[in-house]
Scaffold this motif. Structure first.
Motif, PDB file in Angstrom:
ATOM      1  N   ASN A  57      -5.111  29.815   5.277  1.00 48.88           N
ATOM      2  CA  ASN A  57      -4.407  29.258   6.431  1.00 48.88           C
ATOM      3  C   ASN A  57      -2.917  29.598   6.428  1.00 48.88           C
ATOM      4  OD1 ASN A  57      -4.888  27.876   8.771  1.00 48.88           O
ATOM      5  ND2 ASN A  57      -4.416  25.874   7.930  1.00 48.88           N
ATOM      6  N   ASP A  93      -9.216  27.684   2.029  1.00 47.17           N
ATOM      7  CA  ASP A  93      -8.856  28.367   3.271  1.00 47.17           C
ATOM      8  C   ASP A  93      -7.358  28.633   3.205  1.00 47.17           C
ATOM      9  OD1 ASP A  93      -8.011  29.010   5.838  1.00 47.17           O
ATOM     10  OD2 ASP A  93      -9.226  27.476   6.830  1.00 47.17           O
ATOM     11  N   LYS A 115     -13.364  34.340   9.016  1.00 50.61           N
ATOM     12  CA  LYS A 115     -13.286  33.827  10.390  1.00 50.61           C
ATOM     13  C   LYS A 115     -12.585  34.868  11.254  1.00 50.61           C
ATOM     14  CE  LYS A 115     -11.279  30.515   8.301  1.00 50.61           C
ATOM     15  NZ  LYS A 115     -10.125  29.618   8.189  1.00 50.61           N
TER      16      LYS A 115
HETATM   17 MG    MG Z   1      -6.936  28.598   9.772  1.00 47.26          MG
END
Ligand code: MG
Ligand code: ATP
Length: 314
Positions: free
Chosen positions: A168, A166, A227
Motif C-alpha cells: 500500500n 499489503d 491487484k
Molecule cells: Mg492498496
C-alpha cells in the motif's frame, strides 16, 4: 473457535472534496467524516464477512474516533485493542480528486493519536488469541507504530500463525529513513503478499511479473496476489497462476478497493477456500467497493457479494 484475524495500524476519518480540482488552497464544500484508514477498512471487510476480526490502534476521545469505533463494532470487529487517548485527536485524511483522476491528500497521521500507538494489556490479549496478522506498509511509516508491528509479527509467527502483507505504498515514500529495512523485515515473514500493480517491482530485481513472483517464492513467500484495479487480479501459489477478469462497474470512488479486496481474500483463504474462490470473492469485493462514495462504505457482506456476483455474472 473461529480463527481471529488481527491488524495493527492507523484509524482515520476521511473528508472528501465534493468537486474535482487541485487540492485545498481555497474554501470548498466537503463531505465526511467517513470512517477510514487502510487497516481499518481491511478489518471492517473481514468483520462484515462474519470472520472473527480485531484491530490494534489508537484514536482520540472525539467524534472522529467514535465514528470509526461505532462502525467497526457494528460490523463485528473487536475494538478492545483500540486505545482512546484523552486530549489527543483522531487521525484524518482530506482528499480531493483531480480532473485526471489522481488524488491530492492532506494527512494528519504521524502526529495524531494513532501515531503514538504503544503496547497495551488489551493489545497483548489480542496477540495471544490471533491466528492471523494482516499488515499494511503504511503502518511502517509512523514511528510509533513500528514497534508494535514488530512485536505483533514476532508473537503471531512464533505461535504458528500466518502473516499477510499489503505494501500500500507509493514509490515516493520509499525514501523514508528506515522504511526499506522495515519492509524487507516484514516481507521475510510474509506468507501471503498482496501488492497492487507495479508495487511488486519495489521488492524485486526482476522486471517481469512472472520473474518477480518467482523471486518472491524463492524468498519463502508461498502466495502472491497482484491487484490490478480495473484490470482485475491474479494469484500465484503452489498450484500455479490463476487470473480473474474485472467486473465491469461504474467507478465512483476507488479509495478502499484494495483494502476490501484484501479483507475478502484473507477471510476466504483462512477458511480454507480454494485460491480461485477466494480470488473471485475478493475481485467482487474490490469492484463493489468502488461503486460507493467513501472508503469503508463499500465493504460487503457475504450475501451482498453473492448477489453482486450473480447480477454482474462475475
Ligand atoms: Mg492498496
Ligand atoms: P487502494 O490502495 O486505493 O485501496 P489498490 O491499488 O490496493 O487500491 P486496486 O487494484 O485499485 O487496489 O483494487 C483492488 C481490486 O479491486 C482490483 O484488483 C479489482 O479486483 C477490484 N477493482 C478495483 N477497481 C476496479 C474497477 N474500476 N473495476 C472493477 N474492479 C475493480
Amino acid at each position: 473457535m473461529d480463527k481471529l484475524v488481527l491488524t495493527v495500524g492507523e484509524i482515520l476519518v476521511e473528508i472528501m472534496a465534493t468537486t474535482r480540482g487541485d487540492g485545498f488552497r481555497e474554501a470548498q464544500s466537503l463531505i465526511g467524516p467517513f470512517p477510514s484508514g487502510a487497516p481499518a477498512i481491511f478489518i471492517d471487510q473481514v468483520g462484515r464477512l462474519g470472520t472473527a476480526a480485531a484491530i490494534i490502534s489508537r484514536v482520540g476521545d472525539d467524534d472522529f474516533g467514535r465514528v470509526n469505533l461505532e462502525r467497526l463494532q457494528a460490523d463485528g470487529v473487536d475494538v478492545s485493542g483500540v486505545a482512546v487517548a484523552r486530549g489527543e485527536a483522531t487521525g484524518s485524511a482530506f482528499v480531493r480528486y483531480r480532473e485526471d483522476g489522481n488524488r491530492d491528500f492532506v494527512f494528519n497521521i504521524a502526529n495524531s493519536a494513532c501515531g503514538k500507538l504503544s503496547m497495551t494489556a488489551e493489545a497483548e490479549t489480542l496477540l495471544e488469541r490471533a491466528a492471523h496478522l494482516h499488515l499494511m506498509g503504511t503502518a511502517l511509516c509512523a514511528p510509533g507504530l513500528v514497534g508494535v508491528v514488530r512485536a505483533a509479527i514476532d508473537r503471531i509467527k512464533r505461535r504458528g500463525g500466518t502473516l499477510s502483507f499489503d505494501p500500500n505504498l507509493r514509490p515516493e515514500i520509499l525514501n523514508t529513513p528506515g522504511l526499506r529495512e522495515a519492509l524487507d523485515e516484514v516481507l521475510a515473514q510474509t506468507d501471503l503478499f498482496l501488492p497492487s500493480g507495479n508495487e511488486i517491482f519495489l521488492f524485486t530485481k526482476a522486471r517481469s511479473e512472472a520473474e518477480a513472483v518467482a523471486e518472491l517464492h524463492a524468498r519463502g513467500i508461498g502466495e502472491v496476489v497482484i491487484k490490478k484495479g480495473d484490470r482485475g487480479a491474479c494469484h500465484y501459489g503452489p498450484a500455479g497462476r490463476t487470473d480473474v477478469a474485472p467486473i465491469a462497474v461504474d467507478e465512483i470512488d476507488a479509495t478502499g478497493a484494495g483494502d476490501c479486496f484484501g479483507g475478502a481474500f484473507v477471510s476466504f483463504w483462512l477458511a480454507g477456500a480454494d485460491a480461485s474462490i477466494a480470488l473471485r470473492y475478493a475481485n467482487a469485493a474490490g469492484a463493489r467497493a468502488v461503486t460507493r462514495l467513501g472508503p469503508m462504505e463499500g465493504a460487503s457482506t457475504r450475501a451482498e457479494l453473492d448477489a453482486f456476483l450473480l447480477a454482474m455474472k462475475g
